[in-house]
Design a protein around this motif. Structure first.
Motif, PDB file in Angstrom:
ATOM      1  N   GLU A   1       8.444  58.677 -24.734  1.00  0.00           N
ATOM      2  CA  GLU A   1       9.188  58.473 -24.104  1.00  0.00           C
ATOM      3  C   GLU A   1       8.826  58.730 -22.553  1.00  0.00           C
ATOM      4  O   GLU A   1       9.064  57.655 -22.005  1.00  0.00           O
TER       5      GLU A   1
ATOM      6  N   GLY B   1       6.055  46.773 -29.939  1.00  0.00           N
ATOM      7  CA  GLY B   1       5.844  48.359 -28.101  1.00  0.00           C
ATOM      8  C   GLY B   1       7.301  49.035 -28.937  1.00  0.00           C
ATOM      9  O   GLY B   1       7.279  49.722 -27.451  1.00  0.00           O
ATOM     10  N   ARG B   2       7.901  49.196 -29.742  1.00  0.00           N
ATOM     11  CA  ARG B   2       8.920  50.061 -28.914  1.00  0.00           C
ATOM     12  C   ARG B   2       8.594  51.551 -30.754  1.00  0.00           C
ATOM     13  O   ARG B   2       7.607  51.052 -30.964  1.00  0.00           O
ATOM     14  N   THR B   3       9.369  52.565 -30.062  1.00  0.00           N
ATOM     15  CA  THR B   3       9.195  54.027 -30.898  1.00  0.00           C
ATOM     16  C   THR B   3      10.796  54.756 -31.090  1.00  0.00           C
ATOM     17  O   THR B   3      11.380  54.088 -30.762  1.00  0.00           O
ATOM     18  N   SER B   4      10.287  54.964 -32.421  1.00  0.00           N
ATOM     19  CA  SER B   4      11.306  55.696 -32.745  1.00  0.00           C
ATOM     20  C   SER B   4      12.364  57.228 -32.221  1.00  0.00           C
ATOM     21  O   SER B   4      11.121  57.501 -31.776  1.00  0.00           O
ATOM     22  N   LYS B   5      13.989  57.291 -33.054  1.00  0.00           N
ATOM     23  CA  LYS B   5      13.467  58.266 -32.654  1.00  0.00           C
ATOM     24  C   LYS B   5      12.929  59.585 -34.140  1.00  0.00           C
ATOM     25  O   LYS B   5      12.357  58.759 -34.538  1.00  0.00           O
TER      26      LYS B   5
ATOM     27  N   ARG C   1       6.113  54.561 -34.186  1.00  0.00           N
ATOM     28  CA  ARG C   1       5.786  52.373 -32.810  1.00  0.00           C
ATOM     29  C   ARG C   1       5.220  51.752 -34.060  1.00  0.00           C
ATOM     30  O   ARG C   1       4.223  51.809 -34.839  1.00  0.00           O
ATOM     31  N   CYS C   2       6.258  50.767 -33.155  1.00  0.00           N
ATOM     32  CA  CYS C   2       5.918  49.368 -34.513  1.00  0.00           C
ATOM     33  C   CYS C   2       4.815  48.421 -33.266  1.00  0.00           C
ATOM     34  O   CYS C   2       4.949  48.937 -31.503  1.00  0.00           O
TER      35      CYS C   2
ATOM     36  N   LEU D   1      11.882  48.032 -36.343  1.00  0.00           N
ATOM     37  CA  LEU D   1      11.306  48.445 -34.854  1.00  0.00           C
ATOM     38  C   LEU D   1      11.017  46.717 -34.690  1.00  0.00           C
ATOM     39  O   LEU D   1      10.773  46.259 -35.316  1.00  0.00           O
ATOM     40  N   GLU D   2      11.282  46.500 -32.904  1.00  0.00           N
ATOM     41  CA  GLU D   2      10.419  45.290 -32.364  1.00  0.00           C
ATOM     42  C   GLU D   2       9.382  45.780 -31.585  1.00  0.00           C
ATOM     43  O   GLU D   2       8.993  47.660 -31.563  1.00  0.00           O
TER      44      GLU D   2
END
Length: 346
Positions: free
Chosen positions: A231, A278-282, A294-295, A275-276
């Motif tokens: 993050e 470029g986004r990363t999960s918790k 990560r998507c 996820l979209e």
């Protein structure tokens, strides 16, 4: 177990080294000799073989039938994907019908004076022998199956003769037009849809089911520390390479490639598809442990254009129609033949 052009020929090819089929292949004239010419001596050498069926002047023994059934059962045991084995008695009936059909086709091919030239047989022999194998090695391999190279030539001649016969008597009559292809495409849209897919990376910190509370806390602390680094902008792939405990993706920067729904455990799938790009999960917990996902990108549901699949559809429809006509042709041959079935129980 209906006979189909491709499936039937494949069955013959798979059973190419079966002595039982080699014997039956040698029973038909002219290049494939008649039973009366070849089996008289053999009949004297073995005491009253049990007959499973007679097809005109030719016979199918229970020994030949059971050898074919055993081979099919053995292939099934070697390939669990085929599912549980069928009832043996039921399988024997299906296989016997197939063997009767083989004889009927071959007999009619000979009646119509169909044959193949030696060059094609030589080419098949060379293909079977393979690179680097001598004639002596081939002979030894065949010997283990109770065959000789000459037996093999007879089998190949039979196979090629029947293939030519099916092409001439059945396949040549099948024509598939553009409208049939288009109708099939429109009637079966799901066949041509590529499902939604996601391209993801992940970092995995393993957690065994028998882990102690202390180990669980340590693993959770570690994965949260890694998430904090991600993050803050550190390179996800490098963190995965250095820290992930998934050996399958670790050295690819955690890259899992594209996958559709149904490939991953539910918790992982739900997070990845939510996820979209470029986004990363918790942190996501599964029965494997703790993940950071990560998507990278997504592919929406896509229907393959008709132009890209028309040839495959045509081939499929052609094979289906050949199979249907072949079944009808075999039924017609059997109706006019003298076929007597006396299948004893195994």
């Amino acid at each position: 177990m209906h006979l189909r052009t491709a499936g039937w020929l494949l069955t013959i090819t798979v059973l190419l080294l079966a002595p039982g089929f080699a014997a039956s292949a040698k029973e038909v004239p002219p290049a494939i000799q008649s039973e009366s010419q070849t089996t008289g001596k053999a009949d004297k050498e073995r005491k009253s073989p049990v007959i499973a069926a007679r097809v005109n002047s030719q016979k199918i023994t229970t020994a030949e039938l059971d050898k074919r059934v055993d081979q099919i059962m053995q292939r099934g045991q070697q390939n669990p994907a085929m599912g549980p084995p069928p009832d043996r008695d039921e399988l024997r009936v299906h296989v016997l019908n197939q063997m009767i059909a083989e004889k009927l086709l071959l007999q009619d091919a000979v009646k119509k004076k169909m044959d193949v030239d030696s060059a094609k047989i030589d080419a098949e022999m060379t293909l079977i022998k393979g690179e680097g194998r001598s004639d002596a090695e081939l002979a030894e391999m065949l010997k283990q199956s109770g065959m000789t190279p000459n037996d093999l030539r007879h089998v190949i001649r039979s196979n090629l003769t029947v293939e030519a016969y099916i092409d001439s008597e059945v396949a040549s009559k099948v024509k598939i037009d553009e409208q049939q292809v288009s109708d099939f495409y429109e009637a079966h849209p799901r066949y041509f849809e590529t499902p939604e897919q996601v391209h993801a990376r992940h970092i995995l910190i393993l957690l065994k089911e028998e882990s102690t509370e202390e180990e669980k806390t340590a693993a959770e602390t570690r994965v949260n520390d890694l998430l904090a680094r991600v993050e803050k902008g550190e390179d996800f792939a490098q963190i995965a390479t250095d820290n992930s405990e998934d050996p399958g993706s670790k050295f690819k920067g955690g890259d899992l490639g594209f996958f559709p729904r149904g490939m991953m455990v539910p918790e992982f799938e739900e997070a990845a598809f939510a996820l979209e790009p470029g986004r990363t999960s918790k942190v996501v917990k599964t029965n494997y442990g703790f993940h950071i996902i990560r998507c990278e990108e997504k592919k929406e549901v896509r229907k393959t254009p008709l132009t890209e699949v028309s040839e495959k559809i045509e081939h499929y429809l052609r094979d289906q129609e050949i199979g249907r006509l072949l079944d009808e042709h075999i039924a017609s041959l059997r109706k006019s033949a003298n076929v007597k079935v006396s299948l004893p129980q195994s």
